[in-house]
Design a protein around this motif. Structure first.
Motif, PDB file in Angstrom:
ATOM      1  N   ALA A  69      -3.797  -3.284  -4.500  1.00  0.00           N
ATOM      2  CA  ALA A  69      -3.445  -2.117  -3.684  1.00  0.00           C
ATOM      3  C   ALA A  69      -4.620  -1.593  -2.871  1.00  0.00           C
ATOM      4  N   ARG A  70      -5.795  -1.550  -3.454  1.00  0.00           N
ATOM      5  CA  ARG A  70      -6.942  -0.988  -2.723  1.00  0.00           C
ATOM      6  C   ARG A  70      -7.221  -1.791  -1.459  1.00  0.00           C
ATOM      7  N   GLU A  71      -7.105  -3.102  -1.565  1.00  0.00           N
ATOM      8  CA  GLU A  71      -7.375  -3.979  -0.426  1.00  0.00           C
ATOM      9  C   GLU A  71      -6.225  -3.999   0.578  1.00  0.00           C
ATOM     10  N   LEU A  72      -4.988  -4.009   0.072  1.00  0.00           N
ATOM     11  CA  LEU A  72      -3.839  -4.285   0.938  1.00  0.00           C
ATOM     12  C   LEU A  72      -3.155  -3.047   1.503  1.00  0.00           C
ATOM     13  N   VAL A  73      -3.076  -1.966   0.721  1.00  0.00           N
ATOM     14  CA  VAL A  73      -2.203  -0.869   1.161  1.00  0.00           C
ATOM     15  C   VAL A  73      -2.834   0.517   1.227  1.00  0.00           C
ATOM     16  N   GLU A  74      -3.862   0.806   0.464  1.00  0.00           N
ATOM     17  CA  GLU A  74      -4.396   2.168   0.464  1.00  0.00           C
ATOM     18  C   GLU A  74      -4.860   2.555   1.865  1.00  0.00           C
ATOM     19  N   GLY A  75      -4.238   3.589   2.425  1.00  0.00           N
ATOM     20  CA  GLY A  75      -4.600   4.060   3.750  1.00  0.00           C
ATOM     21  C   GLY A  75      -4.164   3.148   4.878  1.00  0.00           C
ATOM     22  N   LYS A  76      -3.344   2.146   4.571  1.00  0.00           N
ATOM     23  CA  LYS A  76      -2.944   1.140   5.565  1.00  0.00           C
ATOM     24  C   LYS A  76      -1.521   1.402   6.071  1.00  0.00           C
ATOM     25  N   ASP A  77      -1.187   0.691   7.141  1.00  0.00           N
ATOM     26  CA  ASP A  77       0.154   0.743   7.725  1.00  0.00           C
ATOM     27  C   ASP A  77       0.886  -0.547   7.375  1.00  0.00           C
ATOM     28  N   VAL A  78       2.075  -0.406   6.807  1.00  0.00           N
ATOM     29  CA  VAL A  78       2.795  -1.534   6.192  1.00  0.00           C
ATOM     30  C   VAL A  78       4.183  -1.660   6.804  1.00  0.00           C
ATOM     31  N   LEU A  79       4.579  -2.898   7.077  1.00  0.00           N
ATOM     32  CA  LEU A  79       5.924  -3.198   7.564  1.00  0.00           C
ATOM     33  C   LEU A  79       6.545  -4.258   6.664  1.00  0.00           C
ATOM     34  N   GLU A  80       7.769  -3.989   6.181  1.00  0.00           N
ATOM     35  CA  GLU A  80       8.512  -5.002   5.434  1.00  0.00           C
ATOM     36  C   GLU A  80       9.728  -5.415   6.240  1.00  0.00           C
ATOM     37  N   ILE A  81       9.917  -6.724   6.395  1.00  0.00           N
ATOM     38  CA  ILE A  81      11.109  -7.213   7.074  1.00  0.00           C
ATOM     39  C   ILE A  81      11.965  -7.978   6.071  1.00  0.00           C
ATOM     40  N   GLY A  82      13.286  -7.855   6.228  1.00  0.00           N
ATOM     41  CA  GLY A  82      14.193  -8.449   5.242  1.00  0.00           C
ATOM     42  C   GLY A  82      14.053  -7.780   3.895  1.00  0.00           C
ATOM     43  N   ALA A  83      13.978  -6.453   3.882  1.00  0.00           N
ATOM     44  CA  ALA A  83      13.596  -5.719   2.680  1.00  0.00           C
ATOM     45  C   ALA A  83      14.679  -5.655   1.614  1.00  0.00           C
ATOM     46  N   ALA A  84      15.961  -5.722   1.988  1.00  0.00           N
ATOM     47  CA  ALA A  84      17.066  -5.553   1.019  1.00  0.00           C
ATOM     48  C   ALA A  84      16.897  -4.212   0.301  1.00  0.00           C
ATOM     49  N   ALA A  85      16.643  -4.231  -1.010  1.00  0.00           N
ATOM     50  CA  ALA A  85      16.494  -2.965  -1.747  1.00  0.00           C
ATOM     51  C   ALA A  85      15.178  -2.262  -1.444  1.00  0.00           C
ATOM     52  N   GLY A  86      14.178  -3.013  -0.978  1.00  0.00           N
ATOM     53  CA  GLY A  86      12.944  -2.391  -0.515  1.00  0.00           C
ATOM     54  C   GLY A  86      11.912  -2.071  -1.568  1.00  0.00           C
ATOM     55  N   VAL A  87      11.933  -2.755  -2.706  1.00  0.00           N
ATOM     56  CA  VAL A  87      10.969  -2.431  -3.766  1.00  0.00           C
ATOM     57  C   VAL A  87       9.519  -2.611  -3.303  1.00  0.00           C
ATOM     58  N   PRO A  88       9.143  -3.716  -2.605  1.00  0.00           N
ATOM     59  CA  PRO A  88       7.746  -3.819  -2.155  1.00  0.00           C
ATOM     60  C   PRO A  88       7.318  -2.673  -1.241  1.00  0.00           C
ATOM     61  N   SER A  89       8.217  -2.212  -0.384  1.00  0.00           N
ATOM     62  CA  SER A  89       7.891  -1.068   0.471  1.00  0.00           C
ATOM     63  C   SER A  89       7.644   0.184  -0.361  1.00  0.00           C
ATOM     64  N   ILE A  90       8.488   0.399  -1.344  1.00  0.00           N
ATOM     65  CA  ILE A  90       8.346   1.579  -2.197  1.00  0.00           C
ATOM     66  C   ILE A  90       7.049   1.515  -2.982  1.00  0.00           C
ATOM     67  N   VAL A  91       6.724   0.346  -3.512  1.00  0.00           N
ATOM     68  CA  VAL A  91       5.457   0.181  -4.242  1.00  0.00           C
ATOM     69  C   VAL A  91       4.286   0.469  -3.311  1.00  0.00           C
ATOM     70  N   SER A  92       4.347  -0.020  -2.069  1.00  0.00           N
ATOM     71  CA  SER A  92       3.273   0.227  -1.106  1.00  0.00           C
ATOM     72  C   SER A  92       3.086   1.722  -0.869  1.00  0.00           C
ATOM     73  N   ALA A  93       4.200   2.444  -0.740  1.00  0.00           N
ATOM     74  CA  ALA A  93       4.115   3.892  -0.528  1.00  0.00           C
ATOM     75  C   ALA A  93       3.546   4.598  -1.754  1.00  0.00           C
ATOM     76  N   ILE A  94       3.973   4.173  -2.941  1.00  0.00           N
ATOM     77  CA  ILE A  94       3.458   4.769  -4.175  1.00  0.00           C
ATOM     78  C   ILE A  94       1.954   4.548  -4.313  1.00  0.00           C
ATOM     79  N   LYS A  95       1.483   3.389  -3.858  1.00  0.00           N
ATOM     80  CA  LYS A  95       0.069   3.036  -4.016  1.00  0.00           C
ATOM     81  C   LYS A  95      -0.798   3.514  -2.862  1.00  0.00           C
ATOM     82  N   GLY A  96      -0.269   4.416  -2.035  1.00  0.00           N
ATOM     83  CA  GLY A  96      -1.132   5.118  -1.101  1.00  0.00           C
ATOM     84  C   GLY A  96      -1.163   4.604   0.323  1.00  0.00           C
ATOM     85  N   ALA A  97      -0.159   3.833   0.746  1.00  0.00           N
ATOM     86  CA  ALA A  97      -0.117   3.414   2.144  1.00  0.00           C
ATOM     87  C   ALA A  97       0.018   4.636   3.055  1.00  0.00           C
ATOM     88  N   ARG A  98      -0.588   4.557   4.227  1.00  0.00           N
ATOM     89  CA  ARG A  98      -0.493   5.657   5.192  1.00  0.00           C
ATOM     90  C   ARG A  98       0.892   5.708   5.840  1.00  0.00           C
TER      91      ARG A  98
END
Length: 256
Positions: A69-98
């Motif tokens: 998370a520190r490397e990939l999402v903290e303070g970062k901007d994230v896009l998920e395509i083909g998300a379906a239920a969207g768990v990776p997006s939710i995890v990214s938001a929980i772990k501090g994505a901007r």
């Protein structure tokens, strides 16, 4: 001339009650984070784009993102395509994505379901209003996705592409979306994670990666994990491959 009423058909062209099977009700699934937090998501009851499943690649992507998370999402901007239920997006938001933009095909059932999951996860997310939901068809213009970025941002730091490369005829559109949305920076990365549920088609699925290299990207395989269980127990094909999750990183190859 006959009266118009003579030609009334009554209900002869109406399907009798019970002619079609009832639509399946939505189901729910849970993803347990390494942190101990639990994400509960609603799945579309039945859908031709498989929005009714919580895929192995989605779970594996979520765990990978949480671990790094520190490397990939903290303070970062994230896009998920083909998300379906969207768990990776939710995890990214929980772990501090901007910023997180969760997308899937612009179908009302899929988009409404993603929106329900995003709203339900709100108490777990530390940055208010960072998680957004949008319908998006691969390869189409990306203006509405880029509009969610903070002022001055030119693209997303992380793209999440879990179980999307199985759609072989869409490889060109996936590459087009990747080119238009991934920020041109050395540390920007797309995670392409998938399981070959139809193992005999794996060579066609893997054609995505040389296409990406021909399109200005560098491809690196980062893991190959064999899971304990099968998502589709009765399907044909090599059982070990159907339990295997492959992970790749895609970055810009050119000097930025």
């Amino acid at each position: 001339m006959s009266d118009a009423g003579e030609y009334e058909t009554g209900g002869m062209f109406q399907d009798p009650e019970g002619f079609y099977p009832p639509e399946k009700e939505p189901t729910f699934a849970e993803h347990h984070m390494l942190s101990g937090q639990t994400i509960r998501v609603r799945l579309v009851g039945s859908h031709p784009l498989y929005g009714d499943l919580l895929w192995n690649a989605g779970r594996t992507s979520s765990t990978h993102i949480e671990t790094r998370a520190r490397e990939l999402v903290e303070g970062k901007d994230v896009l998920e395509i083909g998300a379906a239920a969207g768990v990776p997006s939710i995890v990214s938001a929980i772990k501090g994505a901007r910023t997180v933009v969760m997308t899937d095909y612009d179908d009302p059932d899929l988009v409404d379901n993603m929106r329900w999951n995003a709203t339900n996860a709100t108490p777990l997310i530390p940055i208010p209003n960072c998680l957004h939901v949008e319908g998006y068809k691969w390869g189409s213009p990306v203006d509405k996705l880029l509009a969610y970025l903070p002022s001055g941002s030119t693209g997303f730091d992380l793209l999440i592409m879990a179980d999307v490369v199985y759609s072989h005829r869409e490889h060109g559109n996936l590459i087009k979306t990747l080119q238009q949305t991934l920020k041109k920076a050395p540390d920007s990365v797309a995670l392409v994670i998938f399981t070959p549920y139809q193992p005999w088609l794996l060579p066609k699925t893997e054609q995505f990666f040389p296409l990406a290299e021909q399109s200005g990207f560098r491809v690196t395989k980062i893991f190959e994990k064999v899971l304990d269980g099968l998502l589709f127990e009765n399907d044909p094909g090599d059982e070990k491959l159907r339990r295997t999750v492959f992970g790749y990183e895609i970055r810009w190859a050119m000097d930025i």
